[in-house]
Motif scaffolding. Structure first.
Motif, PDB file in Angstrom:
ATOM      1  N   ILE A 133       1.098  -0.840   0.025  1.00  0.00           N
ATOM      2  CA  ILE A 133      -0.064  -0.023  -0.099  1.00  0.00           C
ATOM      3  C   ILE A 133       0.733   1.482  -0.311  1.00  0.00           C
ATOM      4  N   ALA A 134       0.817   2.275  -1.169  1.00  0.00           N
ATOM      5  CA  ALA A 134       1.838   3.045  -0.867  1.00  0.00           C
ATOM      6  C   ALA A 134       0.382   4.205  -0.512  1.00  0.00           C
ATOM      7  N   MET A 269     -10.063  -9.589  -3.682  1.00  0.00           N
ATOM      8  CA  MET A 269     -11.316 -10.646  -2.668  1.00  0.00           C
ATOM      9  C   MET A 269     -10.719 -10.171  -1.238  1.00  0.00           C
ATOM     10  N   LYS A 270      -9.869 -10.581  -1.199  1.00  0.00           N
ATOM     11  CA  LYS A 270      -8.720 -10.818   0.351  1.00  0.00           C
ATOM     12  C   LYS A 270      -9.361  -9.496   1.099  1.00  0.00           C
ATOM     13  N   SER A 288      -4.465 -20.239   3.407  1.00  0.00           N
ATOM     14  CA  SER A 288      -4.037 -18.980   4.611  1.00  0.00           C
ATOM     15  C   SER A 288      -4.729 -17.359   4.080  1.00  0.00           C
ATOM     16  N   VAL A 289      -5.624 -17.204   3.558  1.00  0.00           N
ATOM     17  CA  VAL A 289      -6.247 -15.981   3.440  1.00  0.00           C
ATOM     18  C   VAL A 289      -7.460 -16.180   4.322  1.00  0.00           C
ATOM     19  N   ALA A 290      -8.292 -18.077   4.230  1.00  0.00           N
ATOM     20  CA  ALA A 290      -9.331 -18.316   3.924  1.00  0.00           C
ATOM     21  C   ALA A 290     -10.007 -17.972   5.655  1.00  0.00           C
TER      22      ALA A 290
ATOM     23  N   PRO B 222       2.858  -2.704   4.296  1.00  0.00           N
ATOM     24  CA  PRO B 222       2.322  -3.871   3.537  1.00  0.00           C
ATOM     25  C   PRO B 222       0.478  -3.810   3.931  1.00  0.00           C
ATOM     26  N   PRO B 223       0.018  -5.119   3.776  1.00  0.00           N
ATOM     27  CA  PRO B 223      -1.425  -4.289   3.996  1.00  0.00           C
ATOM     28  C   PRO B 223      -1.328  -5.160   4.975  1.00  0.00           C
ATOM     29  N   ALA B 224      -2.690  -4.835   5.023  1.00  0.00           N
ATOM     30  CA  ALA B 224      -3.326  -6.078   6.356  1.00  0.00           C
ATOM     31  C   ALA B 224      -3.694  -6.845   6.539  1.00  0.00           C
ATOM     32  N   GLU B 225      -2.601  -7.616   6.941  1.00  0.00           N
ATOM     33  CA  GLU B 225      -2.199  -9.117   6.749  1.00  0.00           C
ATOM     34  C   GLU B 225      -3.037  -9.484   7.575  1.00  0.00           C
ATOM     35  N   ARG B 226      -4.283 -10.666   6.750  1.00  0.00           N
ATOM     36  CA  ARG B 226      -4.952 -11.786   7.593  1.00  0.00           C
ATOM     37  C   ARG B 226      -4.883 -13.004   8.056  1.00  0.00           C
ATOM     38  N   GLN B 227      -5.556 -13.131   9.185  1.00  0.00           N
ATOM     39  CA  GLN B 227      -4.944 -14.575   9.773  1.00  0.00           C
ATOM     40  C   GLN B 227      -5.489 -15.240   9.457  1.00  0.00           C
ATOM     41  N   ALA B 228      -5.171 -16.597   8.553  1.00  0.00           N
ATOM     42  CA  ALA B 228      -5.927 -17.627   8.306  1.00  0.00           C
ATOM     43  C   ALA B 228      -6.429 -18.315   9.551  1.00  0.00           C
TER      44      ALA B 228
END
Ligand SMILES: Cc1cc2nc3c(=O)[nH]c(=O)nc-3n(C[C@H](O)[C@H](O)[C@H](O)COP(=O)(O)OP(=O)(O)OC[C@H]3O[C@@H](n4cnc5c(N)ncnc54)[C@H](O)[C@@H]3O)c2cc1C
Ligand SMILES: Cc1cc2nc3c(=O)[nH]c(=O)nc-3n(C[C@H](O)[C@H](O)[C@H](O)COP(=O)(O)OP(=O)(O)OC[C@H]3O[C@@H](n4cnc5c(N)ncnc54)[C@H](O)[C@@H]3O)c2cc1C
Lengths: 309, 250
Positions: A133-134, A269-270, A288-290, B222-228
């Motif tokens: 993100i910039a 979609m995240k 890992s994102v679900a 970095p973007p807000a990380e999603r937790q698995a």
């Protein structure tokens, strides 16, 4: 400061993306004007005047603007836009097609796809498929910006009573013409504004199997999307592609079926509130994102889910 | 007719880039660089038009540091005839790139300029449209089909609602979308031949273009990380979680 928002509409109605863009304008702060450029677009202009927080609506009603040809509309916006501090459009294919052209006419470096307003000249935007993100600051007098609609909660569509002013400028660049269009017709909600989205990937194997997802979608009031692989393979049309180079969605619930989770797909979609993945490969990166991962054959899991709902 | 194709050097799409620890910039040290995938599609389209006999010459242009020669050579190996490098170590923003391309178009007088719709690093999706404004040419962005006709080009565009077709007077600008074509691989003999094809170098100064940036990147993060989350064992458990824990379905 005064801000010009370019309305997205179909001459009869204002599209939801306009409301998110007005919200971004409110975050910047200042008098908000909306331009409705179209043909026989009086109804859309009236709807724009009812949006909460809008001070003035400019209507340019001319045959040359009917299909939003960038060559014509960009000239019109550049004619009107020079005195504004900001010109905003949604980062839809219409906005992305037209706004950079406006910017170059005004000798401005535009800022694409903003996620947040830090101040009147500083904005956040995603680069590298959203992996970074910039925060960017513009030194141009007029800021020309496209807005990521999923990042701003829609402004209220009713309650305002802005003045409507006619703009008598007929720009015709004379270099382009509309030939035709093939628009997808669907009773389901629009992908980018649906509360629930179900997307299928290469794991669906063919277009007929998407029927399973449509059935499930109808039970959940969902829209159906797809990965690039599913679109490239011809399972479904291009307007269903979710991702870095397709549509950006951020529903309350996103269900990825037979999608591996490449970064280019995740980019689209995240930011969904809850993500469900159904995939037979327990190592698939989508897990890992679900929030909820189900390791299963989709041809068993999807019909079971549908019957149990 | 002559076609100008813009090819950009970018971090390969398989690389997951990260911000530097001090947040000043993206860490691109020692990462694999490639031709932007959309630019590869642009080159392929030009080559196909040449194979059909519509196009007689393809000129590949890149702007940036000396190493952009590699991406021009890739374009030459895929079938472009000659290359132009606008060499600079300055940060180039799309407005500056569009101004350089305009200066080159004024000299070369192409009938068609083909660019990628977006580069996968900056993700701006601006350059082709801005070149349109500067040259006055019509623009067929996000193209999935390009048909050159007598004095005009018909472009089918991937839009949010489906597909839209426009007709543009030549000369015109096309920006490529993913479904336009599937680029070929360069064969070894063609890679060898590409080394001998002409590649001219110029600079923004020579073209009379001021490339001073208009925007400043204050920081990158970095973007807000999603937790698995969790793995569920069955459809029943999934439904139970969606109803009672996430409360996203009734
Ligand atoms: C320039 C560029 C832009 C791109 N833009 C986008 C974009 O906007 N959007 C996008 O989505 N991609 C994009 N991509 C492509 C991306 O890199 C991936 O190739 C793509 O997302 C993969 O799609 P997929 O997950 O459907 O297919 P695959 O990666 O092949 O994954 C299929 C998955 O289905 C699972 N599966 C198979 N059969 C079953 C079954 N019976 N039951 C359960 N699971 C099953 C497999 O385990 C696998 O994980 C882009 C790529 C490039 C280079
Ligand atoms: C933090 C940060 C720091 C950066 N620092 C630098 C830097 O120091 N130096 C630097 O050079 N860049 C730098 N960049 C990259 C640069 O800012 C962007 O890549 C640039 O603004 C171009 O935007 P774009 O490629 O996304 O344009 P888009 O409009 O998305 O590009 C569309 C198409 O235009 C054509 N095109 C665009 N640029 C070129 C080009 N250079 N040559 C040929 N064709 C092109 C291609 O066909 C491309 O597919 C930096 C980016 C960030 C985020």
């Amino acid at each position: 400061m005064s801000i010009l928002v370019i309305a997205e509409h179909d001459n009869a109605e204002i599209k939801g993306a306009t409301l998110n863009t007005v919200a971004a304008a409110k975050a910047i702060g200042g008098d908000i004007h909306i331009l409705v450029a179209g043909a026989e677009c009086g109804a859309a202009a009236e709807a724009a005047a009812r949006i909460d927080g809008v001070a003035k609506v400019l209507v340019a009603d001319n045959a040359g603007y009917e299909h939003q040809l960038a060559e014509n509309v960009a000239k019109l916006v550049a004619d009107l836009g020079g005195d504004y501090s900001h010109i905003l459009a949604p980062a839809t294919t219409t906005g992305k097609n037209m706004l950079p052209r406006v910017a170059a006419l005004l000798d401005v470096q535009p800022i694409s796809d903003i996620l947040a307003v830090e101040s009147a000249d500083t904005f956040k935007r995603p680069i590298y498929a959203g992996n970074v993100i910039a925060t960017v600051q513009s030194s141009d007098t007029t800021k020309v910006i496209t807005v990521r609609t999923t990042a701003f909660d829609a402004a209220v569509a009713e309650g305002g009573s802005a003045a409507v002013e006619t703009v008598d400028i007929a720009e015709d660049a004379g270099v382009s013409s509309f030939v035709g269009e093939e628009l997808a017709v669907s009773d389901r909600p629009e992908l980018t504004s649906a509360k629930v989205v179900i997307s299928g990937g290469r794991g669906m194997q063919n277009g007929d199997n998407f029927e399973m997802l449509y059935k499930l979608a109808d039970k959940l009031g969902a829209a159906v999307g797809a990965s690039r692989a599913a679109v490239d393979a011809g399972f479904v049309p291009n307007d269903m592609q979710v991702g870095q180079t397709g549509k950006i969605v951020a529903p309350d619930l996103y269900i990825a079926v037979g999608i591996s989770g490449a970064i280019q797909h995740l980019a689209g979609m995240k930011d969904s509130k809850v993500i469900v993945a159904i995939n037979k490969d327990e190592e698939a990166p989508i897990f890992s994102v679900a929030d909820y991962g189900l390791v299963a054959d989709l041809f068993d899991a999807v019909p079971e889910l549908e019957t149990k709902l | 007719m002559k076609v100008l194709v813009a090819v950009k050097r970018v971090v390969d799409f398989n690389v997951k880039v990260r911000p530097k620890a001090d947040g000043s910039d993206v860490d691109t040290a020692n990462v694999k660089m490639s031709i932007n995938p959309f630019c590869e599609i642009a080159v392929e389209e030009a080559v196909r038009l040449k194979e059909k006999g519509v196009v007689s010459e393809i000129v590949a242009v890149s702007m940036g540091p000396k190493q952009c020669q590699e991406q021009i050579r890739t374009a030459l190996a895929l079938g472009a005839d000659r290359g132009i490098l606008v060499e600079t170590d300055a940060e180039l923003q799309p407005l500056a790139v569009a101004k350089c391309l305009k200066a080159i178009a004024d000299k070369e007088e192409p009938q068609l300029v083909i660019l990628g719709k977006q580069s996968i690093d900056g993700d701006n999706n601006q350059t082709g449209q801005m070149l349109g404004a500067l040259t006055g040419m019509g623009q067929g962005t996000f193209a999935s089909e390009v048909v050159v006709e007598d004095g005009s080009v018909k472009v089918t565009r991937e839009v949010d609602g489906g597909l839209q077709t426009v007709s543009l007077k030549l000369p015109a600008i096309v920006t490529t979308d993913l479904r336009l074509n599937e680029p070929r691989y360069a064969s070894l003999p063609n890679i060898m031949k590409a080394k001998k094809k002409p590649l001219d170098t110029t600079s923004p100064e020579e073209l009379g273009v001021d490339v001073t940036p208009r925007t400043t990147t204050l920081k990158v993060e970095p973007p807000a990380e999603r937790q698995a989350g969790v793995k569920v064992a069955s459809v029943d458990e999934l439904l139970e979680k969606l109803k009672n824990e996430a409360k996203v379905i009734q």
